[in-house]
Each structure stands twice: as C-alpha cells, then as structure tokens.
Write a protein that holds these residues in place. Structure first.
Motif, PDB file in Angstrom:
ATOM      1  N   MET A   1       0.812  -1.200   0.000  1.00  0.00           N
ATOM      2  CA  MET A   1       0.000   0.000   0.000  1.00  0.00           C
ATOM      3  C   MET A   1       0.855   1.264   0.000  1.00  0.00           C
ATOM      4  SD  MET A   1      -3.029   0.939  -0.056  1.00  0.00           S
ATOM      5  CE  MET A   1      -4.210   2.092   0.416  1.00  0.00           C
ATOM      6  N   GLY A   2       1.994   1.230   0.687  1.00  0.00           N
ATOM      7  CA  GLY A   2       2.889   2.386   0.763  1.00  0.00           C
ATOM      8  C   GLY A   2       3.479   2.741  -0.598  1.00  0.00           C
ATOM      9  N   TRP A   3       3.758   1.720  -1.414  1.00  0.00           N
ATOM     10  CA  TRP A   3       4.342   2.013  -2.716  1.00  0.00           C
ATOM     11  C   TRP A   3       3.329   2.679  -3.641  1.00  0.00           C
ATOM     12  CZ3 TRP A   3       2.466  -0.253  -7.144  1.00  0.00           C
ATOM     13  CH2 TRP A   3       1.621  -1.352  -6.980  1.00  0.00           C
ATOM     14  N   VAL A   4       2.022   2.402  -3.480  1.00  0.00           N
ATOM     15  CA  VAL A   4       0.985   3.046  -4.292  1.00  0.00           C
ATOM     16  C   VAL A   4       0.940   4.541  -3.967  1.00  0.00           C
ATOM     17  CG1 VAL A   4      -1.493   3.167  -4.744  1.00  0.00           C
ATOM     18  CG2 VAL A   4      -0.386   0.942  -4.509  1.00  0.00           C
ATOM     19  N   ILE A   5       1.012   4.865  -2.686  1.00  0.00           N
ATOM     20  CA  ILE A   5       1.016   6.263  -2.275  1.00  0.00           C
ATOM     21  C   ILE A   5       2.267   6.954  -2.811  1.00  0.00           C
ATOM     22  CG2 ILE A   5       1.149   7.811  -0.288  1.00  0.00           C
ATOM     23  CD1 ILE A   5      -0.609   5.799   1.212  1.00  0.00           C
ATOM     24  N   GLY A   6       3.396   6.281  -2.787  1.00  0.00           N
ATOM     25  CA  GLY A   6       4.637   6.836  -3.314  1.00  0.00           C
ATOM     26  C   GLY A   6       4.552   7.096  -4.808  1.00  0.00           C
ATOM     27  N   VAL A   7       3.971   6.149  -5.554  1.00  0.00           N
ATOM     28  CA  VAL A   7       3.830   6.317  -7.002  1.00  0.00           C
ATOM     29  C   VAL A   7       2.884   7.474  -7.310  1.00  0.00           C
ATOM     30  CG1 VAL A   7       2.919   5.227  -9.095  1.00  0.00           C
ATOM     31  CG2 VAL A   7       4.444   3.946  -7.591  1.00  0.00           C
ATOM     32  N   VAL A   8       1.771   7.551  -6.598  1.00  0.00           N
ATOM     33  CA  VAL A   8       0.813   8.642  -6.806  1.00  0.00           C
ATOM     34  C   VAL A   8       1.470   9.980  -6.492  1.00  0.00           C
ATOM     35  CG1 VAL A   8      -1.339   9.665  -5.947  1.00  0.00           C
ATOM     36  CG2 VAL A   8      -1.235   7.226  -6.464  1.00  0.00           C
ATOM     37  N   ALA A   9       2.227  10.050  -5.415  1.00  0.00           N
ATOM     38  CA  ALA A   9       2.916  11.287  -5.048  1.00  0.00           C
ATOM     39  C   ALA A   9       3.933  11.670  -6.127  1.00  0.00           C
ATOM     40  CB  ALA A   9       3.600  11.134  -3.697  1.00  0.00           C
ATOM     41  N   LEU A  10       4.658  10.688  -6.658  1.00  0.00           N
ATOM     42  CA  LEU A  10       5.623  10.941  -7.721  1.00  0.00           C
ATOM     43  C   LEU A  10       4.928  11.457  -8.979  1.00  0.00           C
ATOM     44  CD1 LEU A  10       8.576  10.793  -8.591  1.00  0.00           C
ATOM     45  CD2 LEU A  10       8.104   8.466  -9.402  1.00  0.00           C
ATOM     46  N   VAL A  11       3.803  10.848  -9.339  1.00  0.00           N
ATOM     47  CA  VAL A  11       3.046  11.299 -10.515  1.00  0.00           C
ATOM     48  C   VAL A  11       2.544  12.726 -10.315  1.00  0.00           C
ATOM     49  CG1 VAL A  11       0.913  10.915 -11.828  1.00  0.00           C
ATOM     50  CG2 VAL A  11       2.420   8.994 -11.306  1.00  0.00           C
ATOM     51  N   VAL A  12       2.078  13.052  -9.124  1.00  0.00           N
ATOM     52  CA  VAL A  12       1.604  14.410  -8.838  1.00  0.00           C
ATOM     53  C   VAL A  12       2.748  15.411  -8.945  1.00  0.00           C
ATOM     54  CG1 VAL A  12       0.710  15.899  -6.994  1.00  0.00           C
ATOM     55  CG2 VAL A  12      -0.383  13.712  -7.468  1.00  0.00           C
TER      56      VAL A  12
END
Length: 163
Positions: A1-12
């Motif tokens: 779950m943490g990596w999904v938040i990291g990917v979303v933050a990177l995309v933003v």
C-alpha cells in the motif's frame, strides 16, 4: 500500500512540474510578443517624430528631404524590410545635428532612447523564450508547439547624442 502512495505522489510531483514548465514557456512567449509590440510602437513613434522634425525644422534643406523619406520608408515598411528601413532612419538621424532645446529635436532624442530601451527589453525576453524552448523537457513534450519561434529585431543602436 505504501508504494501506491509513493507512485501517486511521484506522478503528482511530475505533473506539477510539467504544468509549471508549460506555463513558464507560455508566459515567456507572451512576454516576448508583448515586447515586440512595444518595440514596434516605439519605432513608429520615432519615425513619426523624425518626419515632423524633417518637415518643420529642416524644410528646404536636402538633408531634411532625405530624413523625411527615410522616416516615411520606416513608417510604410513591410515586415520583411522593417529592419533595413529602421537602420536607414537611424543612420539619417545620426547625420542630423539635433538640438535638445528645440521641441522637435528633443522629441526625436527621447524617442530614440525609448527605442533603445524597448529593443533591449525585447532582446532579453526573446533570449529567455528561446532558452526555454531548448530545455529537454520542453522539446520532448513539445510544450512550445503552439507558439511561433520568437526572433530578434536586429537594428543599430538607436541612441542619439545631442549637439
């Protein structure tokens, strides 16, 4: 779950940077275009002041007729011939002995100073817009495709000295 938040933050973060860069490219091109219009306005003012000077101050003088012809050529020039006609007008104005105490002479001197300032600002903004176009991200994503490539307006230094 943490990596999904990291990917979303990177995309933003990446999307924000691309949006900021696109806005900067747009602003630089709009400022360069605005400076081009301001330069054109100052060139027209200078040519009009030179024509008035030639009509009133130099009436009957052959140099006055040449100055008036150069001023009219600068006012009537097409886009392709504009730089050459403005350079001709600058050369004609340098040959004149302009008296800053005379209203028409002072108007031409002041207009020439404003042209020099407008030209410098235009050159700086075009340089900035061209530099923004050369950034790798801008070229890769073609963020400059909706703007024409700005160009310099190459004329002699229009600053005149008084007698």
């Amino acid at each position: 779950m943490g990596w999904v938040i990291g990917v979303v933050a990177l995309v933003v973060v990446i999307a924000s940077y691309v949006t900021w860069t696109a806005g900067r490219v747009d602003r630089l091109h709009l400022r360069a275009a605005s400076a081009g219009r301001a330069l054109d306005s100052q060139l027209v003012r200078r040519a009009a002041a030179a024509a008035v000077l030639a009509e009133h101050e130099l009436a009957g003088d052959p140099a006055g007729a040449d100055l008036y012809a150069a001023a009219r050529a600068a006012l009537d020039a097409r886009e392709d011939d504009r730089e050459a006609s403005e350079n001709d007008l600058t050369r004609m104005l340098r040959k004149q002995a302009l008296d800053p105490q005379e209203p028409n002479g002072a108007a031409v001197i002041a207009a020439s100073r404003r042209v020099a300032l407008a030209r410098q600002m235009h050159t700086d903004l075009v340089r900035g817009a061209l530099a923004s176009r050369e950034r790798p991200l801008v070229r890769l994503l073609r963020l400059n495709r909706k703007h024409a490539r700005p160009s310099y307006f190459d004329i002699d230094d229009p600053t005149l000295s008084a007698v």
